[in-house]
Design a protein around this motif. Structure first.
Motif, PDB file in Angstrom:
ATOM      1  N   MET A 249    -118.325 -71.118   3.389  1.00  0.00           N
ATOM      2  CA  MET A 249    -117.029 -71.797   3.240  1.00  0.00           C
ATOM      3  C   MET A 249    -117.103 -73.229   3.748  1.00  0.00           C
ATOM      4  O   MET A 249    -116.526 -74.147   3.158  1.00  0.00           O
ATOM      5  N   ALA A 250    -117.820 -73.442   4.837  1.00  0.00           N
ATOM      6  CA  ALA A 250    -117.924 -74.788   5.412  1.00  0.00           C
ATOM      7  C   ALA A 250    -118.662 -75.752   4.486  1.00  0.00           C
ATOM      8  O   ALA A 250    -118.468 -76.965   4.579  1.00  0.00           O
ATOM      9  N   THR A 251    -119.508 -75.216   3.592  1.00  0.00           N
ATOM     10  CA  THR A 251    -120.229 -76.094   2.660  1.00  0.00           C
ATOM     11  C   THR A 251    -119.393 -76.485   1.447  1.00  0.00           C
ATOM     12  O   THR A 251    -119.803 -77.368   0.687  1.00  0.00           O
ATOM     13  N   ILE A 252    -118.226 -75.863   1.257  1.00  0.00           N
ATOM     14  CA  ILE A 252    -117.411 -76.155   0.082  1.00  0.00           C
ATOM     15  C   ILE A 252    -117.045 -77.640  -0.030  1.00  0.00           C
ATOM     16  O   ILE A 252    -117.153 -78.238  -1.112  1.00  0.00           O
ATOM     17  N   PRO A 253    -116.640 -78.305   1.060  1.00  0.00           N
ATOM     18  CA  PRO A 253    -116.377 -79.752   0.935  1.00  0.00           C
ATOM     19  C   PRO A 253    -117.599 -80.540   0.479  1.00  0.00           C
ATOM     20  O   PRO A 253    -117.460 -81.527  -0.266  1.00  0.00           O
TER      21      PRO A 253
ATOM     22  N   VAL B 194    -119.974 -79.358  -1.486  1.00  0.00           N
ATOM     23  CA  VAL B 194    -120.117 -79.026  -2.907  1.00  0.00           C
ATOM     24  C   VAL B 194    -119.198 -79.904  -3.758  1.00  0.00           C
ATOM     25  O   VAL B 194    -119.595 -80.409  -4.816  1.00  0.00           O
ATOM     26  N   VAL B 195    -117.983 -80.119  -3.275  1.00  0.00           N
ATOM     27  CA  VAL B 195    -117.019 -80.920  -4.028  1.00  0.00           C
ATOM     28  C   VAL B 195    -117.356 -82.404  -3.944  1.00  0.00           C
ATOM     29  O   VAL B 195    -117.452 -83.099  -4.971  1.00  0.00           O
ATOM     30  N   GLU B 196    -117.552 -82.906  -2.721  1.00  0.00           N
ATOM     31  CA  GLU B 196    -117.757 -84.348  -2.534  1.00  0.00           C
ATOM     32  C   GLU B 196    -119.065 -84.832  -3.141  1.00  0.00           C
ATOM     33  O   GLU B 196    -119.176 -86.004  -3.527  1.00  0.00           O
ATOM     34  N   ARG B 197    -120.052 -83.951  -3.257  1.00  0.00           N
ATOM     35  CA  ARG B 197    -121.337 -84.338  -3.854  1.00  0.00           C
ATOM     36  C   ARG B 197    -121.394 -84.042  -5.350  1.00  0.00           C
ATOM     37  O   ARG B 197    -122.446 -84.160  -5.974  1.00  0.00           O
ATOM     38  N   GLY B 198    -120.238 -83.661  -5.938  1.00  0.00           N
ATOM     39  CA  GLY B 198    -120.158 -83.516  -7.379  1.00  0.00           C
ATOM     40  C   GLY B 198    -120.785 -82.263  -7.948  1.00  0.00           C
ATOM     41  O   GLY B 198    -121.047 -82.201  -9.164  1.00  0.00           O
ATOM     42  N   VAL B 199    -121.024 -81.265  -7.115  1.00  0.00           N
ATOM     43  CA  VAL B 199    -121.624 -80.024  -7.602  1.00  0.00           C
ATOM     44  C   VAL B 199    -120.569 -79.153  -8.282  1.00  0.00           C
ATOM     45  O   VAL B 199    -120.861 -78.437  -9.241  1.00  0.00           O
ATOM     46  N   MET B 200    -119.326 -79.222  -7.812  1.00  0.00           N
ATOM     47  CA  MET B 200    -118.265 -78.387  -8.360  1.00  0.00           C
ATOM     48  C   MET B 200    -116.952 -79.164  -8.403  1.00  0.00           C
ATOM     49  O   MET B 200    -116.652 -79.952  -7.493  1.00  0.00           O
TER      50      MET B 200
ATOM     51  N   SER C 229    -123.132 -88.696   5.948  1.00  0.00           N
ATOM     52  CA  SER C 229    -121.781 -89.233   5.803  1.00  0.00           C
ATOM     53  C   SER C 229    -120.820 -88.894   6.933  1.00  0.00           C
ATOM     54  O   SER C 229    -119.735 -89.471   7.006  1.00  0.00           O
ATOM     55  N   GLY C 230    -121.196 -87.933   7.803  1.00  0.00           N
ATOM     56  CA  GLY C 230    -120.264 -87.478   8.831  1.00  0.00           C
ATOM     57  C   GLY C 230    -119.111 -86.661   8.272  1.00  0.00           C
ATOM     58  O   GLY C 230    -118.083 -86.483   8.946  1.00  0.00           O
ATOM     59  N   LEU C 231    -119.259 -86.124   7.062  1.00  0.00           N
ATOM     60  CA  LEU C 231    -118.153 -85.475   6.366  1.00  0.00           C
ATOM     61  C   LEU C 231    -117.517 -84.343   7.160  1.00  0.00           C
ATOM     62  O   LEU C 231    -116.298 -84.301   7.340  1.00  0.00           O
ATOM     63  N   LEU C 232    -118.329 -83.387   7.631  1.00  0.00           N
ATOM     64  CA  LEU C 232    -117.764 -82.239   8.344  1.00  0.00           C
ATOM     65  C   LEU C 232    -117.093 -82.681   9.634  1.00  0.00           C
ATOM     66  O   LEU C 232    -116.022 -82.182   9.994  1.00  0.00           O
ATOM     67  N   TRP C 233    -117.700 -83.606  10.329  1.00  0.00           N
ATOM     68  CA  TRP C 233    -117.117 -84.104  11.576  1.00  0.00           C
ATOM     69  C   TRP C 233    -115.777 -84.783  11.309  1.00  0.00           C
ATOM     70  O   TRP C 233    -114.812 -84.592  12.057  1.00  0.00           O
TER      71      TRP C 233
END
Length: 439
Positions: A61-65, A67-73, A412-416
């Motif tokens: 679930m934590a990888t979902i952002p 997946v979205v931000e990197r254009g995978v889904m 990118s520091g995305l999760l943080w």
């Protein structure tokens, strides 16, 4: 036949964003391919007979952002997948019976891939449930748009987290227990001393429904071990993963609790020190395992060759199966874990990057499906192995998440950034006494 000269590889060449993206994507494919599409449960490892891991579900679930931000889904599709998974988890049966999915809001460590119910008479795991809750809070903070799907994600994710009775899990004492079994009650081990339990306590302290008292965190930190190792002062914990997993969600750089304020450090700097300690242990290589050195280290919880005693080059050695290996005080049997090295990328890129390049040269699968092989042991010979030595035959769900998330935090520091918007996490940090920096 004349032997071709070996090409020299510049291990210290700077890593490109494209190279990181490729490793991140191949590693991420694990969660896209070993997830049950009916319910969102994620298999513990690539052995097709294994059940779901509740921690792997949280990391997925934590990888979902990412997946979205990197254009995978596409974001709306990712939201629908997330919503379905959270609905299923909320509907899983909870109760004291031995065949449920969990109790008091916590979940069993392993669940049947189809039914979502407990398997292997495993324990109700507080730490694995914490990884699930952290994943749920990630998507709750990320999916912030005013759509029906994203609103439901926020509602379900918060409900999943708020259901956990943290004070029940203390079993009458200040610290949290490791877990519970319906057949025998609470496990006689507690979260004491520095480890991945840092996240556990912060989540418990931040609960709006069943918050831990501040004395629980004080009891946890009271058992810390501050040591000087190889000329470096740090809060000790042997396995490298213990210095990484809480950091997947929380940027500890520049924020301090009372323990770290007294030592003029923080948990981010501590993880950097621990990463260098691991490298120095491999350079010194006191047990003389094959391959250890400046660019071959990474000792953590991992798969291993199995419980064997063998005489190798005249030396009698003991080897282990799945075990939490650590440095510099062990246990150690020559097993190295590339994933644990990559998960230290934000802390010490100057030694992680050349080490990862060395693992590429050892043909450990960096660009293949699921990324680096999770562990290997060059001291343990295997006749039919392409390398001549033992390499783990499976990938593990809880190894993949740290690679994906820590590469993203480095890039990118995305999760943080996402978790700085997570109110329960902020409340937990403040109730634990953290202040300063971004907080």
């Amino acid at each position: 036949m004349t032997e071709m000269p070996k090409t020299e590889v510049n291990l210290e060449r700077p890593v490109s964003d494209e190279e990181l993206a490729r490793l991140q994507f191949t590693t991420l494919l694990y969660y896209l391919q070993v997830t049950n599409p009916d319910n969102g449960l994620v298999r513990d490892n690539t052995n097709p007979t294994t059940p779901a891991s509740i921690a792997a579900i949280g990391m997925a679930m934590a990888t979902i952002p990412v997946v979205v931000e990197r254009g995978v889904m596409y974001r709306p599709f990712a939201a629908k997948i997330t919503r379905r998974r959270l609905r299923y988890l909320m509907e899983c049966p909870q109760g004291p019976e031995p065949d449920t999915s969990g109790y008091k809001g916590f979940f069993y460590h392993f669940l049947d891939m189809e039914t979502g119910r407990r398997v292997w008479e495993c324990e109700l795991s507080t730490i694995d449930s914490a990884f699930l809750f952290a994943g749920a809070l990630t998507v709750a903070a990320y999916f912030d748009q005013d759509t029906a799907d994203e609103a439901e994600i926020r509602h379900l994710a918060n409900a999943l987290y708020e259901r956990a009775d943290w004070n029940w899990a203390r079993d009458g004492e200040a610290t949290l227990t490791h877990g519970w079994r319906p057949e025998s009650g609470f496990i006689p081990y507690r979260w004491r001393g520095y480890d991945e339990g840092l996240l556990l306590y912060i989540l418990g302290l931040g609960s709006p429904t069943h918050p831990l008292p501040p004395e629980s965190y004080a009891a946890y930190t009271s058992t810390y071990q501050w040591r000087e190792i190889y000329g470096r002062e740090l809060l000790y914990s042997g396995p490298l993963f213990t210095h990484q997993l809480s950091h997947m969600w929380i940027d500890f750089g520049g924020i301090q609790d009372e323990f770290m304020r007294q030592r003029d450090s923080d948990y981010f700097q501590n993880s950097r020190q621990a990463t260098f300690v691991q490298q120095e242990y491999a350079i010194r290589n006191p047990m003389e395992f094959i391959g250890y050195g400046e660019y071959c280290w990474g000792f953590t919880a991992s798969d291993g060759p199995g419980w064997h005693t063998r005489t190798i080059n005249g030396v009698k050695r003991k080897f282990f199966d799945y075990l939490a290996r650590g440095a510099p005080f062990g246990p150690d049997d020559g097993t190295v874990s590339p994933w644990a090295v990559v998960a230290s990328l934000p802390f010490a890129p100057e030694i992680v990057i050349p080490t990862a390049r060395n693992f590429v040269e050892l043909h450990l699968g960096a660009t293949r499906l699921y990324g680096f092989k999770p562990s290997f042991n060059r001291t343990f010979p295997v006749k039919d192995s392409p390398t001549g030595w033992w390499v783990s035959p499976h990938h593990f769900g809880i190894d993949q998440g740290p690679v994906v998330l820590m590469i993203e935090n480095y890039r990118s520091g995305l999760l943080w950034d996402i978790m700085r918007r997570c109110q329960p996490l902020l409340n937990g940090l403040r109730r634990a006494g953290f202040s300063g920096g971004w907080l």
